[in-house]
Design an enzyme around this catalytic site. Structure first.
Site, PDB file in Angstrom:
ATOM      1  CB  VAL A  31      -1.008  -0.014   1.175  1.00  0.00           C
ATOM      2  CG1 VAL A  31      -0.333   0.194   2.520  1.00  0.00           C
ATOM      3  CG2 VAL A  31      -2.086   1.029   0.974  1.00  0.00           C
ATOM      4  CG  ASP A  32       5.043   3.197   1.873  1.00  0.00           C
ATOM      5  OD1 ASP A  32       4.605   4.356   1.728  1.00  0.00           O
ATOM      6  OD2 ASP A  32       6.190   2.952   2.278  1.00  0.00           O
TER       7      ASP A  32
END
Length: 168
Positions: A31-32
């Site tokens: 997700v980062d």
């Protein structure tokens, strides 16, 4: 007030999305990486400024940047713990991620926020326990603070979505 969505957090229209960041704040996988790619250079630039000022972000803490090209105005970056068997304070550190992200949201006038499943990817935090902690912390927060209109848990995968669905 608390909702569950299966999908891509980078497409959610809220005031702030939460990023499961790493301590460097320079982007990474999961997700980062998706948030940094979708949000563009402005997010990375503000993360670099934060690094220059305070040296990154500690596990359990949170910092805020612009949302860049995202539908969200802000990204709240929080660093979840790497799972090491649960005997190194991982549950409390994960709880701190939610608490600190919510406090930072309120301090910046956010009234809608979306959380991913923090630490359940490459950091290997057991998904059922992580879901319990996330839901407990958010429910405890809204029991004492009604500043937020909507809080979303955004699950990218079926397993997390199912775990949250039975708990909410």
């Amino acid at each position: 007030m608390i909702s569950l969505i299966k999908g891509d957090i980078t497409k959610i229209k809220v005031n702030a999305i939460v990023n499961a960041a790493n301590t460097s704040l320079l982007g990474g996988g999961g997700v980062d990486g998706a948030i940094h790619r979708a949000g563009g250079a402005a997010i990375l630039e503000e993360c670099k400024q934060i690094r220059a000022k305070q040296g990154g972000c500690d596990v359990g803490e949170a910092v805020i940047t612009t949302g860049g090209n995202l539908p969200a105005k802000y990204v709240i970056h929080t660093v979840g713990p790497v799972w090491n068997g649960g005997h190194k304070g991982e549950p409390e550190l994960l709880a701190n991620c939610y608490r600190n992200a919510l406090r930072l949201a309120i301090a910046h006038g956010v009234n809608t926020i979306a959380f991913p499943n923090i630490s359940t990817g490459i950091y290997r935090f057991p998904k059922p326990e992580a879901a319990d902690i996330a839901i407990r912390e958010v429910q405890q927060f809204v029991a004492t603070d009604n500043s937020l209109d909507e809080i979303f848990f955004v699950c990218f995968d079926d397993e997390n979505y199912s775990l949250y669905k039975v708990r909410l």
